[in-house]
Structure formats: structure tokens, C-alpha cells
Design an enzyme around this catalytic site. Structure first.
Site, short mmCIF file in Angstrom:
data_model
loop_
_atom_site.label_atom_id
_atom_site.label_comp_id
_atom_site.label_asym_id
_atom_site.label_seq_id
_atom_site.Cartn_x
_atom_site.Cartn_y
_atom_site.Cartn_z
N LYS A 104 0.83 -1.21 0.00
CA LYS A 104 0.00 0.00 0.00
C LYS A 104 0.87 1.26 0.00
O LYS A 104 0.64 2.17 -0.78
CB LYS A 104 -0.89 0.01 1.24
CG LYS A 104 -1.59 1.33 1.47
CD LYS A 104 -2.35 1.39 2.78
CE LYS A 104 -1.56 1.85 3.95
NZ LYS A 104 -1.32 3.31 4.01
N ASN A 105 1.87 1.28 0.88
CA ASN A 105 2.66 2.50 1.02
C ASN A 105 3.58 2.73 -0.17
O ASN A 105 4.16 3.81 -0.30
CB ASN A 105 3.47 2.48 2.32
CG ASN A 105 2.59 2.75 3.52
OD1 ASN A 105 1.41 3.06 3.38
ND2 ASN A 105 3.15 2.62 4.71
N ARG A 139 -4.70 11.16 4.03
CA ARG A 139 -3.56 12.08 4.19
C ARG A 139 -2.50 11.89 3.11
O ARG A 139 -1.89 12.85 2.66
CB ARG A 139 -2.91 11.81 5.55
CG ARG A 139 -3.67 12.32 6.72
CD ARG A 139 -2.77 12.25 7.92
NE ARG A 139 -1.49 12.88 7.61
CZ ARG A 139 -1.26 14.18 7.69
NH1 ARG A 139 -2.21 14.99 8.08
NH2 ARG A 139 -0.08 14.67 7.38
N CYS A 158 -5.43 13.48 12.08
CA CYS A 158 -5.17 12.05 12.01
C CYS A 158 -5.13 11.51 13.43
O CYS A 158 -4.60 12.18 14.32
CB CYS A 158 -3.83 11.84 11.31
SG CYS A 158 -3.28 10.16 11.34
N ARG A 183 0.89 14.98 12.60
CA ARG A 183 1.32 14.82 11.21
C ARG A 183 1.34 16.10 10.37
O ARG A 183 0.58 16.24 9.41
CB ARG A 183 0.46 13.75 10.52
CG ARG A 183 0.60 12.42 11.20
CD ARG A 183 -0.15 11.33 10.50
NE ARG A 183 0.70 10.56 9.61
CZ ARG A 183 0.35 9.40 9.07
NH1 ARG A 183 -0.81 8.88 9.31
NH2 ARG A 183 1.18 8.75 8.29
N ILE A 237 2.91 18.92 7.64
CA ILE A 237 3.54 18.73 6.32
C ILE A 237 4.57 19.82 6.05
O ILE A 237 4.89 20.13 4.91
CB ILE A 237 2.50 18.66 5.18
CG1 ILE A 237 1.57 19.88 5.22
CG2 ILE A 237 1.71 17.38 5.21
CD1 ILE A 237 0.86 20.11 3.91
N ASP A 238 5.10 20.39 7.15
CA ASP A 238 6.06 21.50 7.00
C ASP A 238 7.29 21.10 6.18
O ASP A 238 7.82 21.89 5.39
CB ASP A 238 6.48 22.02 8.39
CG ASP A 238 7.01 20.92 9.28
OD1 ASP A 238 6.38 19.83 9.31
OD2 ASP A 238 8.05 21.11 9.94
N ASP A 295 4.80 1.19 11.78
CA ASP A 295 3.62 0.49 11.26
C ASP A 295 3.53 -0.97 11.74
O ASP A 295 2.55 -1.65 11.45
CB ASP A 295 3.61 0.54 9.72
CG ASP A 295 3.24 1.91 9.20
OD1 ASP A 295 2.81 2.77 10.00
OD2 ASP A 295 3.37 2.14 7.98
N VAL A 353 8.12 7.74 16.49
CA VAL A 353 7.76 8.36 15.20
C VAL A 353 6.45 9.16 15.29
O VAL A 353 6.37 10.28 14.80
CB VAL A 353 7.70 7.30 14.07
CG1 VAL A 353 7.33 7.95 12.74
CG2 VAL A 353 9.04 6.57 13.96
N ARG A 379 -8.34 -0.25 4.59
CA ARG A 379 -7.39 0.68 3.96
C ARG A 379 -6.09 -0.04 3.59
O ARG A 379 -5.41 0.36 2.65
CB ARG A 379 -7.06 1.83 4.92
CG ARG A 379 -8.17 2.81 5.15
CD ARG A 379 -7.67 3.97 5.97
NE ARG A 379 -6.37 4.36 5.48
CZ ARG A 379 -5.33 4.71 6.25
NH1 ARG A 379 -5.46 4.75 7.56
NH2 ARG A 379 -4.19 5.03 5.72
#
Ligand code: UD1
Length: 424
Positions: free
Chosen positions: A23-24, A96, A120, A125, A127-128, A309, A331, A401
Site C-alpha cells: 500500500k505505502n 492524508r 489524524c 502529522r 507537512i512542513d 507500522d 515516530v 485501507r
């Protein structure tokens, strides 16, 4: 909505299980397909997951032709026309990871409007790093009305040092840099196997990306990219989930086509516990006797550290191993909700900020529990297999998902598990 019902207690998984494409990996690969101004791109080994449907819709929303042939696990994308430069909220808000269209869209169109992804459950999370990197490449970024607008007539290669090796930011910057003028160097880049898979696709498309899998990426900009065929890498997290499932049920399972190298951080922890893990010609075999396993301390880190994960699933294993195990999550800052749910099953654990101490080896009891996020849903199902009595896991939209036919695969390995609609 459906729920999964597990009759647990003495499940002992055995046999073989096949895993899907990652998926990722496939989500950024789909974003990359919009870079091809010439020719179609076909991705094979595409997993049938709700996140893939969502990303297909994000790409379709750009007026790109996307055909998903589910029977052959294949997606064909034709982005040769005059594509749009706006990825609207209605699609982006669903996932996301859709933020990875920003880099390729900006690179191709010189202008991109992508809705800001929402909150989330597993952490804030931000996104900078994505935005700072694009600015360093010469983009002007503004944020208004929930949208991010990025503009650059032509992106210009530069050296970018990332404060943290963010997977998504690395992917966004890598894709943007493929069409930039000159050379881009990304230092402290993410090193995940999914980054390598993206680099392989981009290079086939005509890009010049070097160093994927190391902490320094060098991207020499080219004028244009073209469509190709690409086979999506195997899902190391799905593979790891079945490895943990085998370990915690005193099982003996061959995870077919799993890639040893990609799962090394997990394998080393399983071995430290006393699980037998061997590399076979066609995959990874996991054999275990729970009574003989020892507690361990695990700390999640960017690859090649232990994957966040796999954290939730691994805590389910810690729960059945006698003694005190420790899980440190570095993380994401809010990724222990599954432990609160497992408490309903009798698990004793203490959570202090980023550290969870798990008192394993006491019998878990079946209970109704709720998935709180994707990997938590898998962890709760695994816990249900070893808990006495019946466990029902609801909110399966999270599971869908990222896991294809999870209950059927566990059933084939010997679990007593079924999926029913909430009504029946
Ligand atoms: C990807 C994976 C996700 C995995 C995560 C970490 C996909 C689709 N998702 O997510 O399954 O859990 O990697 O391995 O591949 N951060 C910032 N600023 C940023 C970007 C990230 O502070 O601009 C922080 C995040 O809040 C988080 C950490 O960095 O604490 C890791 O995030 P990142 O590596 O970006 O994860 P994703 O790409 O979102």
C-alpha cells in the site's frame, strides 16, 4: 459496517500465506504516474485496498484517465492530456497520503492547488517538511481557505537537508525534483523500501534519481518523463503482520515472497525473543513456541529501524510473552490507542508519554473492541486469536485501507474467524 468475529484461545496458525503489493508503495507510485506526459503507465501487483481506490480518485480528479483492472491487480494511467492542477478537498480529505500529488503536480504544471490534509488519530502529522523543501526548490507557497497553492515557473535544483527523514516529504521532493532545472540533493532522506520502489519507477520513466535507500538522494532534472510498466514491491508490513501472527500463536507459517532485507528490523526482534525465523527460497518462515519466548524492548524509528507500522501488532505479541516488555514509539506521538482497547481484553499495560510497558503472559479475554487506526485494527484481530472466548472487532474501514481479505488469509491458516455485516 462489517465486523470481524474471532473465536480465540487455542489458535495455532500453520501453512502458507501470500502477500500483496505494498500500500505505502503504490500510493506514491500512482502520484508519480501524473508526471508522464507521453505514454501510459501500467502498475502491476496493485493491492485491492480502499486507499488505492481513494488515490485513483485523486488522480482521476486531475482529469487523468485511470483504469483499475482488479482481476489482474493492474492500474493503467493515461496522463498524456492537459491535466488539471487542482486536487480538491473532497478527495484529498479522505486520505492524508494524497498530499504526495503536490510535488509531481507542481513539477508538471508549474502551479498546483492541493487541499491541506486533515487531522489524524495517530498524531498531528504536519507537512512542513514537504512545503519547506518545495520552497527551497523555488516554489512560492501560500495557504488560504484550507488549500495549499504552490507556484513555480520552473523548479530549480538545490540541496535540501530534512530535519527528519519523512517518508512523504522525501517522496514529494523527489518527484518534484525530477523535472527541476539542475541537480537536487536531498540529505537525511527517508530510506524506506517504498522510497526505493518510487525511485525505480521514476528512473524507468526517464528520471535520474541516484542513492535511493541511502540517506542522500541525488536527482538530476530532466525535461520530461514518459509512461512505463512497473511491478509494485511486496508489502513488508502485511508480511510482518503475518510473521507476528505466527509467532504469537505458536505457529509455523511461510510468508510467501516476503523480502528478508525489508523486514530485518522486525526479524531481529523476533529472533531476540526466541522466535525461529528462516529465509526460504520462496519467502520467510516463522516458527515459534510462545511458552519459550522472552520479553524484549523495542523502539520505533525511521527505516532501517523498527517500523512504527508494526508497533501495534508487535504489542499484541508482547501481550502473550511472559514478563515485562517495553515499546517506545518515537515516530508518532499518539499511537498507543490499541493498548487502551486491549485493556478491555484484560491486558495490563502502563503508558508514559512515548513508552508503553506491557505485562505479558496473562490470559487475555475476548471482548468487543473497536479499531482506532489501520495497524491497530490488525493488532486487535491478532489479540482476538489468542484471547479466550469471542472477540468482535468493529470499525473495519481502517482495516480495509491496508489489508486485503485479512480474515480469509487468517482463516486459511487455521484461525476461527469470520466477517459479518453489522446487522447480521
Ligand atoms: C508514511 C507511511 C505511514 C508510516 C510513516 C512512518 C505512507 C502512505 N504512509 O507516512 O504508514 O507510518 O510513513 O513510517 O507511506 N513529519 C513532520 N513534518 C512533515 C512530515 C512529517 O513533522 O512535514 C513528522 C510526522 O508528524 C511524523 C514523522 O514525521 O511524526 C513521520 O512522518 P512521515 O515519515 O512523513 O510519514 P508519512 O509519510 O505521513
Amino acid at each position: 459496517m462489517d465486523k470481524i468475529i474471532i473465536e480465540g484461545g487455542n489458535t495455532r496458525l500453520s501453512g502458507q500465506v501470500t502477500i500483496e503489493g505494498a500500500k505505502n508503495a503504490v500510493l506514491p507510485l500512482l502520484a508519480a504516474t501524473i508526471l508522464a506526459e507521453e505514454g501510459k503507465t501500467t502498475l502491476t501487483n496493485v493491492p485491492i485496498l480502499s486507499d488505492v481506490y481513494t488515490m485513483n480518485n485523486v488522480v482521476r480528479g486531475l482529469d487523468v484517465d485511470v483504469a483499475f483492472d482488479e482481476a489482474n491487480n493492474q492500474v493503467t494511467v493515461d496522463a498524456t492530456g492537459d491535466i488539471l492542477d487542482v486536487a480538491p478537498y473532497e478527495y484529498v480529505s479522505k486520505m492524508r497520503a494524497s498530499i504526495v500529488v503536490l510535488g509531481p503536480l507542481l513539477a508538471r504544471k508549474g502551479h498546483a492547488v492541493v487541499s491541506m490534509p486533515g487531522g489524524c488519530t495517530i498524531g498531528s502529522r504536519p507537512i512542513d517538511l514537504h512545503l519547506k523543501g518545495l520552497e527551497a526548490l523555488g516554489a512560492e507557497i501560500t495557504q488560504t481557505g484550507g488549500d495549499i497553492t504552490a507556484t513555480a515557473d520552473k523548479l530549480k535544483g538545490t540541496t535540501i537537508y530534512m530535519d527528519f527523514p519523512s517518508v512523504g516529504a522525501t517522496q514529494n521532493l523527489m518527484m518534484a525534483a525530477t523535472l527541476a532545472e539542475g541537480t537536487t540533493i536531498i540529505e537525511n532522506a527517508a530510506r524506506e523500501p517504498e522510497i526505493v520502489d518510487l525511485a525505480v519507477l521514476l528512473n524507468k520513466m526517464g528520471a535520474k534519481v541516484r542513492g535511493a535507500g541511502t540517506e542522500t538522494l541525488t536527482i538530476v532534472g530532466v525535461d520530461s518523463l514518459h509512461g512505463v510498466e512497473h511491478d509494485v514491491v511486496q508489502d513488508r508490513i502485511e508480511a510482518g503482520t503475518f510473521m507476528v501472527a505466527a509467532a504469537m500463536t505458536s505457529g509455523d507459517v511461510l510468508v510467501k515472497n516476503a523480502i528478508w532485507e525489508h523486514n530485518r528490523p522486525l526479524i531481529s526482534k523476533l529472533m531476540e525473543m526466541g522466535v525461529e525465523v528462516t529465509e526460504e527460497e520462496n519467502g520467510i518462515r516463522v516458527k515459534s513456541d510462545v511458552a519459550k519466548l522472552k520479553p524484549v524492548t523495542v523502539k520505533t524509528l525511521p527505516h532501517p529501524g523498527f517500523p512504527t507500522d508494526m508497533q501495534a501488532q508487535f504489542t499484541a505479541l508482547m501481550a502473550v510473552v511472559s514478563g515485562e516488555s517495553t515499546m517506545i514509539e518515537t515516530v508518532f506521538e499518539n499511537r498507543f490507542q490499541h493498548l487502551e482497547e486491549m485493556r478491555r481484553m484484560g491486558l495490563r499495560s502502563e503508558i508514559m508519554r512515548d513508552t508503553a510497558v506491557i505485562h505479558g503472559g496473562e490470559h487475555l479475554q475476548g471482548a468487543p473492541v473497536m479499531s482506532t487506526d489501520l495497524r491497530a485494527s490488525a493488532a486487535l484481530i491478532l489479540a482476538g486469536m489468542v484471547a479466550d472466548g469471542v472477540t468482535t472487532v468493529s470499525k473495519l474501514n481502517h482495516l480495509d485501507r491496508g489489508y486485503y481479505k485479512f480474515h480469509e488469509k487468517l482463516q486459511a491458516l487455521g484461525a476461527t474467524i469470520r466477517r459479518v455485516s453489522e446487522e447480521g
